[in-house]
Design an enzyme around this catalytic site. Structure first.
Site, PDB file in Angstrom:
ATOM      1  N   LYS A  25       0.837  -1.210   0.000  1.00  0.00           N
ATOM      2  CA  LYS A  25       0.000   0.000   0.000  1.00  0.00           C
ATOM      3  C   LYS A  25       0.867   1.253   0.000  1.00  0.00           C
ATOM      4  CE  LYS A  25      -0.606   0.303   5.005  1.00  0.00           C
ATOM      5  NZ  LYS A  25      -1.528   0.753   6.034  1.00  0.00           N
TER       6      LYS A  25
ATOM      7  N   ARG B 168     -10.568   1.327  14.900  1.00  0.00           N
ATOM      8  CA  ARG B 168     -10.348   2.164  13.718  1.00  0.00           C
ATOM      9  C   ARG B 168     -11.260   1.690  12.597  1.00  0.00           C
ATOM     10  NH1 ARG B 168      -4.473   2.305  10.894  1.00  0.00           N
ATOM     11  NH2 ARG B 168      -5.132   0.163  10.411  1.00  0.00           N
TER      12      ARG B 168
ATOM     13  N   TYR C 165      17.744  30.079   2.319  1.00  0.00           N
ATOM     14  CA  TYR C 165      16.700  30.931   2.891  1.00  0.00           C
ATOM     15  C   TYR C 165      17.008  31.272   4.345  1.00  0.00           C
ATOM     16  CZ  TYR C 165      13.573  30.168  -1.084  1.00  0.00           C
ATOM     17  OH  TYR C 165      13.009  30.149  -2.325  1.00  0.00           O
TER      18      TYR C 165
ATOM     19  N   MET D 289      12.660  23.831  -1.533  1.00  0.00           N
ATOM     20  CA  MET D 289      11.671  22.987  -2.185  1.00  0.00           C
ATOM     21  C   MET D 289      12.318  21.983  -3.129  1.00  0.00           C
ATOM     22  SD  MET D 289       8.327  24.049  -4.458  1.00  0.00           S
ATOM     23  CE  MET D 289       7.623  25.033  -3.137  1.00  0.00           C
TER      24      MET D 289
END
Length: 340
Positions: A33, A118, A249, A295
């Protein structure tokens, strides 16, 4: 460009350890998954088939379709929209209300809530579930549960094991009453498998151990596994910074002497969780990440053309106060992958 390398040797080593603990390859279902925990659904599925694994676990029908031809059995954990179906698919029933949504003549594994609260039906609703499925000619091919704390030092694991033992007895009585075949039983995830002496269920659903990790392995004396994934980055540019100049940054890293600094093409846009002045990380080769991760890139004190950013995510998990699962699954699925 950034690249994920997948070690076939390490994957096969882990699957061998898992198979021996479970009793055979036939008793192992590899959990794929969320893009195989970030490792690549098709890549890991293909390798697992090559090793001899015949069962897989995925999140959705769409995932199952991508690997349909690789396995004899695919358990789909969380599907609500059944636009297609295959006889190799086995659908998890997470609530009674979903019975009417299942495809006719499908295979179903009933999930039972034994304490995690759950997903899953309550044990007292088992007969109602069997009757509802029988009315629609849906075959119950399995009954399962999920442990909430198998990787934690508590009594929860043994409490849930006992609860599931009672579920098994109840299911066998229901099947005898309704003249139905006994379904497959499974409850063990990675940690539960390695905490179980004399494993005797029909199969185990193994996720994180497949990829080389068992959290809290020292507490339980789990076997040492081998991480399958390493993340590599390519150099974008290099410059010499003078003493007192800053990088990135906010200028949060300032050189104390003249320093060679290069940028590399991995950043938080690739799912590499953001590092900053409060979270310091050093690559396997000893290069400290300088300043804030951007990023699309990060800075290192080297001019190597390619750098291994990590080959074991446990240290990053500690830095980010999270688990190994999150570090790998957040990686961008578009990062190129290569099997080595």
């Amino acid at each position: 460009m950034a690249k994920i390398l997948l070690s076939k040797e390490n994957l096969f080593y882990n699957l061998d350890v898992i198979s021996k603990k479970a009793g055979s390859k036939e008793k192992v279902a590899v959990v794929l998954k969320d893009n195989a925990y970030g490792h690549g659904l098709v890549e890991i599925a293909t390798l697992a088939k090559e090793f001899g694994i015949k069962k897989a676990v995925v999140r959705t029908i769409d995932d199952a379709l991508k690997i349909e031809k690789l396995f004899d059995f695919i358990l789909v954990l969380a599907e609500k929209s059944f636009h297609t179906y295959s006889h190799t698919f086995h659908i998890a029933l997470n609530s009674l209300e979903d019975i009417d949504k299942l495809p006719n003549n499908s295979n179903v594994h009933i999930k039972v809530d034994t304490g995690m609260h759950r997903n899953g039906i309550y044990p007292e609703d088992l007969e109602k579930a069997f009757l509802g499925l029988l009315e629609r000619n849906i075959k119950v091919t399995g009954v399962f549960t999920h442990h909430r704390g198998a990787d934690e030092l508590s009594t929860d694991f043994f409490w849930q094991k006992e609860n599931f033992s009672l579920v098994k007895k109840s299911v066998k009585n229901i099947c005898e009453k309704l003249f139905l075949p006994i379904p497959l039983f499974h409850s063990c995830n990675s940690a539960a498998l390695f905490r179980t002496e004399n494993f005797d269920e029909d199969f185990t659903r193994v996720g994180i151990a497949t990829y080389g990790y068992l959290d809290d392995s020292d507490v339980f004396n789990f076997p040492k596994l081998k991480p399958v994934m390493s993340l590599w980055a390519s150099r974008l540019s290099t410059r010499i910074l003078k003493k007192g100049q800053s990088v990135g940054y906010g200028g949060t890293f300032t050189t104390t002497e003249d320093m060679l600094v290069s940028t590399y093409d991995v950043g938080y846009g690739d799912g590499f969780l953001r590092l900053n002045e409060r979270k310091s990380y050093t690559t396997p080769k000893g290069y400290k990440v300088l300043g804030r991760v951007s990023m699309d890139n990060l800075s290192l004190n080297t001019d190597d053309e390619k750098v291994c950013i990590f080959d074991d995510v446990r240290e990053l998990a500690k830095i980010h106060d999270t688990i190994t699962y999150e570090i790998t699954t957040t990686l961008n699925p578009n990062i190129e992958k290569e099997i080595i």
